[in-house]
Design an enzyme around this catalytic site. Structure first.
Site, PDB file in Angstrom:
ATOM      1  N   ASP A 226       1.838  20.713 -13.959  1.00 56.30           N
ATOM      2  CA  ASP A 226       0.768  19.589 -14.038  1.00 56.30           C
ATOM      3  C   ASP A 226       2.165  18.893 -15.061  1.00 56.30           C
ATOM      4  OD1 ASP A 226      -1.475  18.272 -14.641  1.00 56.30           O
ATOM      5  OD2 ASP A 226      -0.456  17.938 -16.671  1.00 56.30           O
ATOM      6  N   ASN A 234       1.661   6.312 -16.251  1.00 56.45           N
ATOM      7  CA  ASN A 234       1.149   4.849 -15.316  1.00 56.45           C
ATOM      8  C   ASN A 234       0.098   3.934 -15.922  1.00 56.45           C
ATOM      9  OD1 ASN A 234       1.678   6.223 -12.464  1.00 56.45           O
ATOM     10  ND2 ASN A 234      -0.367   6.608 -12.731  1.00 56.45           N
ATOM     11  N   HIS A 239       1.858   1.511 -12.036  1.00 58.95           N
ATOM     12  CA  HIS A 239       1.560   3.074 -11.110  1.00 58.95           C
ATOM     13  C   HIS A 239       3.262   2.915 -10.181  1.00 58.95           C
ATOM     14  CE1 HIS A 239      -2.488   3.963 -11.476  1.00 58.95           C
ATOM     15  NE2 HIS A 239      -2.294   3.352 -12.253  1.00 58.95           N
ATOM     16  N   ASP A 243       5.025   6.528  -9.380  1.00 55.69           N
ATOM     17  CA  ASP A 243       5.390   7.691  -7.766  1.00 55.69           C
ATOM     18  C   ASP A 243       7.153   7.351  -8.336  1.00 55.69           C
ATOM     19  OD1 ASP A 243       3.026   6.653  -7.418  1.00 55.69           O
ATOM     20  OD2 ASP A 243       3.495   4.957  -6.131  1.00 55.69           O
ATOM     21  N   GLU A 269      -0.184  14.601 -10.189  1.00 60.77           N
ATOM     22  CA  GLU A 269       0.711  15.175 -10.968  1.00 60.77           C
ATOM     23  C   GLU A 269       0.801  16.688 -10.896  1.00 60.77           C
ATOM     24  OE1 GLU A 269      -1.852  13.836 -14.086  1.00 60.77           O
ATOM     25  OE2 GLU A 269      -1.990  13.572 -12.297  1.00 60.77           O
TER      26      GLU A 269
END
Length: 356
Positions: A226, A234, A239, A243, A269
Site C-alpha cells: 500500500d 491526489n 489526480h 496517476d 494504491e
C-alpha cells in the site's frame, strides 16, 4: 470494341496484374494437382507439350509444364500473351502461316512449335491471367470434344486457385480473430492504467498457484503493498500526478521483482505480488529492495520539491494448506500491522520451523 480498347490500356493492365498478384501463385513450387491437370490436357489433346502459364509484367511463368523443361520465358516471344487478349479458346493451327508468330524464335528455331491451343484462365472479376495450353511440333487442330475438355480443365485450374485463395483468406481471418480474442482477453485481465494484472485476473492466477501447491508444488509467498498517504498526492498535486505515481510505481515493481513473479494492481494504491517458490525471507528481501528504490526515486517529474513516496508491505507464506481467501486475509492483516507500526515498513508472517 470498347472492351478491346480497355484491354490495351495501362490502367487495365495494372488491374489485371493486381488480380494475378492477389492469387499469390507466381513463383510457387510445383504442385501435384496442377501437374495432374497438365498431364490430362496432354493426354486428351494428344499433344507432346502442355502448360499452365501466367502472364506477368515482363515474363510468361509456368506453374506446371510438360515437354518444355523451363519454368518461364520472356514475354516478347509468348504466344499466350496474344491468347489472353481474346475470350475463349485461342487456336493457331499452323504457326508458320500466322504473321503474328511466323518469325517467333520458338517457331523458327528450337523447339519448332507449329501448333498452339490455349484456354483462358480468367479471374472471377473477368481479368485474363494466363492459359492452359497445349502445343505440338506439327500443324494440326483439336476436335470439338478436345476443345471442350481443354476449357473444362482450365476452369478446374481457376477453381483450384479460388479454393487456395479462400483457404488463405480463411486462415488470415482466423489469425485476425485470434489476435482480437487475445487483445480482448488482455484488456479484460489487465489494469488499464498500469498494464499489470487486474484484481480478477490476479485472483485467477493465485487460485491456480494454490491448486498446484495442493498437488505438491513448492510453497510461495504473497505480498500486499500500500502506498502511504496516497490521498495527499491526489489532494495536493491532482489526480494526473496521482496517476503518474501509480504508473511509475508499477514500472518500479517490474524492475525490482523477478520475471517469474506475478504482479497485480489490487485496487487504488494497493498492489499485490505473488512470488512463486520463494520463502517469506526471500520475499522480505525483495520488499526491502522495493522500499529502498522508493526512497531514492522521485515519483512525479514536475513536482518541486521532488515527490517521494513510501510503502507499507505485508508478506505471508502461500501454501496448499490454506485457501486463496485465507492467504489474502492473512496478508491483509500483516499489511494493517505495517500501517499500525508507523508505515514505511514490512511486516512478515513468522515462518514455521520444522522440529525433527
Amino acid at each position: 470494341m470498347g472492351k478491346q480498347n480497355d484491354l490495351c490500356s495501362a490502367e487495365y493492365e495494372h488491374q489485371r496484374l493486381q488480380a494475378l498478384a492477389d492469387y499469390r501463385i507466381l513463383d510457387t513450387p510445383e504442385e501435384p494437382v496442377f501437374d495432374d491437370i497438365v498431364e490430362l490436357a496432354s493426354l486428351i489433346c494428344e499433344a507432346p507439350i502442355a502448360v499452365i502459364n501466367f502472364i506477368d509484367c515482363h515474363r510468361q511463368w509456368f506453374k506446371s509444364e510438360k515437354g518444355l523443361g523451363v519454368r518461364e520465358t520472356p514475354l516478347d516471344i509468348s504466344i499466350c500473351a496474344h491468347a489472353i487478349l481474346q475470350p475463349g479458346l485461342f487456336i493457331v493451327p499452323d504457326t508458320t502461316q500466322d504473321p503474328r508468330f511466323a518469325n517467333n524464335p520458338l517457331v523458327t528455331g528450337e523447339p519448332y512449335l507449329r501448333f498452339y491451343a490455349g484456354a483462358l484462365l480468367e479471374s472471377r472479376d473477368g481479368y485474363p491471367l494466363g492459359t492452359l495450353c497445349v502445343l505440338d511440333y506439327q500443324p494440326r487442330d483439336l476436335t470439338q470434344r478436345q476443345c471442350f475438355a481443354l476449357q473444362t480443365l482450365a476452369n478446374q485450374v481457376m477453381a483450384h486457385l479460388e479454393l487456395m485463395q479462400a483457404h488463405r483468406q480463411q486462415a488470415e481471418l482466423i489469425r485476425e480473430l485470434e489476435a482480437t480474442r487475445d487483445e480482448l482477453a488482455r484488456h479484460a485481465s489487465t489494469d488499464p492504467l498500469t498494464g499489470l494484472l487486474n484484481r480478477r485476473a490476479f485472483e485467477q492466477r493465485l487460485q491456480q498457484e494454490v491448486a498446484l501447491m495442493q498437488r505438491g508444488a513448492s510453497s510461495s509467498s504473497l505480498m500486499l503493498i500500500d502506498l502511504d498517504h496516497f490521498k495527499t498526492v491526489n489532494d495536493t498535486l491532482g489526480h494526473k500526478a496521482g496517476d503518474e505515481v501509480i504508473v511509475r510505481f508499477a514500472y518500479m515493481c517490474r524492475e525490482v521483482f523477478r520475471q517469474a513473479d506475478v504482479i497485480g494492481r489490487w485496487g487504488g494504491e494497493e498492489f499485490v505480488v505473488m512470488l512463486p517458490r520463494a520463502s517469506v525471507m526471500e520475499a522480505e528481501r525483495a520488499a526491502e529492495r522495493l522500499r529502498q528504490t522508493l526512497e531514492s526515486t522521485p515519483m512525479v517529474d514536475t513536482a518541486t520539491p521532488p515527490l517521494y513516496v513510501t510503502a507499507s508491505i505485508g508478506v505471508c507464506s502461500l501454501n496448499g494448506a490454506s485457501s486463496m481467501d485465507e492467504c489474502l486475509h492473512r496478508t491483509d492483516e500483516l499489511l494493517y500491522q505495517a500501517k499500525e507500526n508507523g508505515r514505511n515498513c514490512t511486516v512478515c508472517e513468522q515462518e514455521k520451523v520444522e522440529v525433527r
